[in-house]
Motif scaffolding. Structure first.
Motif, PDB file in Angstrom:
ATOM      1  N   PHE A  90       0.872  -1.186   0.000  1.00 32.67           N
ATOM      2  CA  PHE A  90       0.000   0.000   0.000  1.00 32.67           C
ATOM      3  C   PHE A  90       0.901   1.226   0.000  1.00 32.67           C
ATOM      4  O   PHE A  90       2.121   1.145   0.192  1.00 32.67           O
ATOM      5  N   PRO A  93       0.223   7.079   3.631  1.00 34.25           N
ATOM      6  CA  PRO A  93      -0.170   8.494   3.510  1.00 34.25           C
ATOM      7  C   PRO A  93       0.650   9.369   4.460  1.00 34.25           C
ATOM      8  O   PRO A  93       1.330   8.879   5.367  1.00 34.25           O
ATOM      9  N   LEU A 101      -7.283   8.144  11.527  1.00 36.28           N
ATOM     10  CA  LEU A 101      -6.632   7.066  10.781  1.00 36.28           C
ATOM     11  C   LEU A 101      -7.360   5.751  10.989  1.00 36.28           C
ATOM     12  O   LEU A 101      -8.007   5.537  12.024  1.00 36.28           O
ATOM     13  N   GLU A 102      -7.238   4.888   9.979  1.00 42.50           N
ATOM     14  CA  GLU A 102      -7.753   3.519  10.068  1.00 42.50           C
ATOM     15  C   GLU A 102      -6.610   2.586   9.671  1.00 42.50           C
ATOM     16  O   GLU A 102      -6.137   2.625   8.546  1.00 42.50           O
ATOM     17  N   ARG A 104      -5.045  -1.271   9.400  1.00 43.21           N
ATOM     18  CA  ARG A 104      -5.341  -2.696   9.309  1.00 43.21           C
ATOM     19  C   ARG A 104      -4.011  -3.440   9.430  1.00 43.21           C
ATOM     20  O   ARG A 104      -3.093  -3.225   8.644  1.00 43.21           O
ATOM     21  N   GLN A 118      -9.174   2.076  14.559  1.00 42.43           N
ATOM     22  CA  GLN A 118      -9.481   3.412  14.055  1.00 42.43           C
ATOM     23  C   GLN A 118      -9.412   4.409  15.200  1.00 42.43           C
ATOM     24  O   GLN A 118      -9.930   4.150  16.293  1.00 42.43           O
ATOM     25  N   ASP A 157      -2.531  -2.133   5.852  1.00 42.04           N
ATOM     26  CA  ASP A 157      -3.083  -0.950   5.190  1.00 42.04           C
ATOM     27  C   ASP A 157      -3.206   0.175   6.207  1.00 42.04           C
ATOM     28  O   ASP A 157      -3.561  -0.069   7.378  1.00 42.04           O
ATOM     29  N   ARG A 159      -5.012   4.023   6.242  1.00 40.17           N
ATOM     30  CA  ARG A 159      -5.863   4.928   5.472  1.00 40.17           C
ATOM     31  C   ARG A 159      -6.149   6.166   6.290  1.00 40.17           C
ATOM     32  O   ARG A 159      -6.477   6.082   7.490  1.00 40.17           O
ATOM     33  N   ASN A 160      -5.989   7.322   5.680  1.00 39.72           N
ATOM     34  CA  ASN A 160      -6.268   8.597   6.339  1.00 39.72           C
ATOM     35  C   ASN A 160      -7.716   8.959   6.060  1.00 39.72           C
ATOM     36  O   ASN A 160      -8.064   9.420   4.969  1.00 39.72           O
ATOM     37  N   VAL A 161      -8.581   8.733   7.074  1.00 37.07           N
ATOM     38  CA  VAL A 161     -10.022   8.949   6.873  1.00 37.07           C
ATOM     39  C   VAL A 161     -10.329  10.444   6.804  1.00 37.07           C
ATOM     40  O   VAL A 161     -11.072  10.901   5.929  1.00 37.07           O
ATOM     41  N   GLN A 163      -8.370  14.279   7.264  1.00 39.12           N
ATOM     42  CA  GLN A 163      -7.126  14.997   7.475  1.00 39.12           C
ATOM     43  C   GLN A 163      -7.364  16.331   8.164  1.00 39.12           C
ATOM     44  O   GLN A 163      -8.397  16.970   7.971  1.00 39.12           O
TER      45      GLN A 163
END
Length: 341
Positions: A90, A93, A101-102, A104, A118, A157, A159-161, A163
């Motif tokens: 991945f 970010p 953030l999320e 995994r 999360q 993973d 992921r920036n839910v 910002q």
């Protein structure tokens, strides 16, 4: 016991310096220690007590310097960072405090299980290979913080839910080459309104971190106010923690005392075992033997108890001579020579 053994050893070997050294060693072992023995048990190169004899130059040769070691470790970190980046599946970010953030990540590679966490990022740690970020969330009204290494192979993973808005960094270069505009007069204006008012006016980062500094400042103000109230009431400015307060110094003293007693017990036990071994060797040594001679009976020992020359009935001056095995000799008294019983 230790001092007597040191004295006998020094008399056998001769020089007085050995006696002084052994006496000093026994005395320092018996006195109560205030300093900790931790420096002598810390086997690190930063410890000068242990490191002065390490490394052995006859076996190692020219040792690596601290700068070369640091440079080598830096290059190894860079290689490992590049290797972990190539293995990622991945795109990592950009992360800043306040972002939602999320993450995994895998729990068990053999069982193919993973979990999702999360929360809000509260801290970013940029330390080359040991870089990471801390994510915070609440579960059942309990705050949970989790540290995720940035270069971990278990991250599946990130992921920036949501910002936080990124602000452009201001240009710190002067507007003009006339450097007189760089000078800042009247510094007092920064603190003219008071420290607490200034803290409240400081712009905070939006997100979960925006409230924590304010709460920390409010708590420090309450503590100072409570201490001043106790001082005005004639009470000490602190609350007595109780008779069993444990500090860093106290714990070090306890450790030092325990080490001192262990050394004393080991010293005494070693001396006892050495004495037993010496007695056992002397008993089994055929070159050392004793001759059981018959007890000598002198003429004085065969006298009856009521006799004036018996050992218990003699005067003091004659008693000493009798103990040496001599009979009382002639003595002049008033110009005459005679025997005194």
């Amino acid at each position: 016991m230790a001092l007597a053994a040191a004295g006998s050893l020094a008399r056998r070997n001769g020089p007085p310096k050995l006696l002084a050294a052994l006496t000093l060693q026994a005395r320092t072992l018996r006195e109560r220690a205030r300093r900790s023995m931790a420096p002598y048990n810390s086997f690190r190169m930063s410890n000068p007590i242990v490191a002065k004899n390490w490394p052995p130059l006859d076996q190692v040769g020219n040792p690596i310097t601290l700068t070369e070691c640091r440079t080598l470790l830096h290059h190894l970190h860079l290689q490992e960072i590049e290797r972990m980046r190539e293995k990622r599946t991945f795109i990592m970010p950009s992360i800043q405090p306040g972002d939602l953030l999320e993450i995994r990540y895998e729990l068990s590679r053999s069982q193919q299980t993973f979990a999702v966490f999360q929360g809000y990022c509260v801290d970013v740690r940029n330390r080359r290979l040991n870089s990471g970020f801390v994510v915070k969330n609440t579960y059942d009204d309990v705050g949970v913080e989790q540290l995720f290494p940035r270069y971990s192979p278990r991250l599946l993973d990130v992921r920036n839910v949501k910002q936080v808005p990124r602000h452009e960094k201001p240009d710190l270069r002067p507007r003009t080459r006339n450097y007189r505009y760089r000078w800042w007069y009247y510094h007092r204006a920064e603190f003219a309104l008071g420290k607490n008012t200034l803290i409240q006016q400081i712009p905070q980062k939006p997100g979960i971190m925006s409230m924590e500094p304010k709460i920390r400042h409010v708590l420090s103000r309450l503590r100072k106010k409570y201490a001043m109230q106790r001082l005005e009431a004639g009470l000490p400015p602190y609350i007595y923690p109780g008779p069993y307060q444990v500090s860093r110094r106290r714990s070090r003293e306890v450790t030092a005392e325990r080490e001192r007693r262990m050394q004393i017990y080991a010293w005494d036990d070693r001396r006892k075992r050495q004495a037993k071994v010496a007695a056992r060797k002397a008993k089994s040594d055929w070159a050392t033997y004793k001759i059981n001679k018959e007890k000598k009976f002198t003429a004085l020992s065969k006298l009856p108890a009521y006799h004036p020359l018996a050992p218990g009935n003699l005067p003091k001056y004659a008693k000493r001579r009798a103990q040496r095995g001599k009979a009382p000799g002639p003595r002049k008294e008033g110009g005459k020579t005679g025997y005194i019983a």
